[in-house]
Design an enzyme around this catalytic site. Structure first.
Site, short mmCIF file in Angstrom:
data_model
loop_
_atom_site.label_atom_id
_atom_site.label_comp_id
_atom_site.label_asym_id
_atom_site.label_seq_id
_atom_site.Cartn_x
_atom_site.Cartn_y
_atom_site.Cartn_z
N SER A 63 44.32 44.72 39.98
CA SER A 63 43.54 45.95 39.81
C SER A 63 42.65 46.31 40.99
CB SER A 63 42.67 45.85 38.56
OG SER A 63 43.44 46.16 37.43
N LYS A 66 43.33 49.48 42.70
CA LYS A 66 42.90 50.77 42.13
C LYS A 66 41.81 51.44 42.97
CE LYS A 66 44.36 49.13 37.62
NZ LYS A 66 44.00 48.59 36.31
N TYR A 190 52.99 51.91 39.96
CA TYR A 190 51.79 51.20 39.49
C TYR A 190 52.00 49.68 39.54
CZ TYR A 190 48.25 49.39 36.32
OH TYR A 190 47.22 48.63 35.79
N TYR A 242 35.91 45.99 34.19
CA TYR A 242 36.35 46.15 32.81
C TYR A 242 35.15 46.39 31.89
CZ TYR A 242 39.91 43.58 35.39
OH TYR A 242 40.78 43.16 36.35
N VAL A 260 43.09 40.84 37.76
CA VAL A 260 43.43 39.67 36.95
C VAL A 260 44.13 38.57 37.75
CG1 VAL A 260 43.47 40.89 34.73
CG2 VAL A 260 45.58 40.69 36.06
N1 GLU Z 1 48.77 44.92 36.60
C1 GLU Z 1 47.76 44.57 35.64
C2 GLU Z 1 47.96 45.35 34.39
O1 GLU Z 1 48.26 46.51 34.49
C3 GLU Z 1 46.42 44.85 36.25
C4 GLU Z 1 45.33 44.34 35.39
C5 GLU Z 1 44.09 44.03 36.15
O2 GLU Z 1 44.08 43.43 37.21
O3 GLU Z 1 43.05 44.43 35.59
O4 GLU Z 1 47.85 44.87 33.31
#
Ligand code: GLU
Length: 306
Positions: A63, A66, A190, A242, A260
């Site tokens: 993530s 992002k 993605y 999060y 993650v």
């Molecule tokens: N590729 C992971 C998902 O979409 C990213 C989650 C993350 O790092 O928060 O679940």
């Protein structure tokens, strides 16, 4: 204390805590990563660097990507992007679907999965997914100033095979008209952006423009405007971890984004970018030892934004 001494002190202090937390296992290849790994890298706007441990070992940035896709999408689409995604903390899990129905397919912020999928959809712009994937990878290579950054195809394929929640989120938003391209194509991009592999050194380098008002301080390249850099950092501060973003702001007090894969990118406005990696996660999905290391580093360096 010099920067090198601070980084070495933090690294040594974390030695006894390595392995704490739980490695993400919902993406099978991530579950194989050695939980004892720990890397830390700092780069200042003057180009001073300090590293500790596995700072040169690449990991799945997940993530953290992002932050960079948001920057790119804002550059390409401008402020219209904010009509499709909000900038409020969600207080829900990163892959939650509950708010989306009430809020008519407009995700709360660009860092929960739904929001990031919308940002990726905006970046796709009707291009073939392979072109958008290459574009994102090349932007990361440019920002990190190295051609060696790769995408882990095994991780991307594994996410595609197991990412039922992301698939649900994307179809749900397509139903509201807020995903415009074919869902398979959007998720293909993605999953690949999440599967980018970088080490702490490269990640800190790539984030350095945010510490310097949108301009890479070492190459003078304009990545984004200072107003946008400020806003991206504001969203990192309020939504970067999060449903535990408040906790991170409370303890570390810096804009940051976790993934993650166990990485965290944190920005010290006007001063530096920091990347830390330790695969074990806390309950909300942020690296447990990584967050502890940042808390300690910020306190030793006096670097909290507050
Ligand atoms: N590729 C992971 C998902 O979409 C990213 C989650 C993350 O790092 O928060 O679940």
């Amino acid at each position: 204390m010099t920067l090198a001494e601070i980084v070495a002190t933090v690294g040594q202090e974390m030695a006894g805590r390595r392995g704490e937390g739980v490695v993400a296992d919902y993406i099978p290849p991530l579950a194989r990563v050695d939980p004892q790994r720990f890397g830390l890298a700092v780069i200042t706007v003057d180009g001073e660097t300090a590293e500790f441990g596995d700072a040169w070992l690449a990991f799945s940035i997940q993530s953290i990507s992002k932050v960079f896709t948001l920057t790119l999408a804002l550059e390409r689409m401008g402020e219209d992007l904010w009509k499709r995604v909000g900038r409020e903390p969600s207080g829900s899990r990163f892959n939650s679907i509950v708010q989306l129905e009430q809020e008519r397919g407009i995700p709360r912020n660009p860092f929960i999965n739904a929001g990031a999928i919308v940002v990726t959809d905006a970046l796709l712009e009707g291009r073939p997914p392979a072109a958008a994937i290459e574009d994102i990878r090349d932007v990361m290579r440019g920002l990190a100033d190295t051609d060696s950054i790769q995408i882990d195809e095994e991780v991307a394929a594994s996410e595609a095979a197991t990412g039922f929640r992301n698939i649900s989120l994307a179809y749900f938003m397509r139903g509201f008209g807020n995903v415009k391209n074919a869902v398979d194509d959007v998720l293909n991009v993605y999953f690949h952006q999440c599967a980018i592999r970088m080490n702490c050194r490269q990640l800190a380098r790539a984030g350095l423009f945010l510490a310097n008002g949108g301009v890479d301080p070492l190459t003078s390249a304009i990545v984004t405007t200072s107003a946008r850099a400020r806003r991206i950092e504001a969203v990192m501060m309020t939504c970067g971890h999060y449903d535990a973003s408040g906790e991170f702001a409370f303890k570390v007090g810096l804009p940051g984004k976790s993934g993650v894969g166990g990485g965290i990118l944190a920005i010290v406005p006007g001063r530096a970018a920091i990347a830390v990696w330790s695969p074990g996660l806390d309950q909300s999905g942020t690296s447990l030892v990584g967050a502890l290391a940042l808390e300690r580093l910020v306190s030793l360096a006096g670097w909290s934004a507050f």
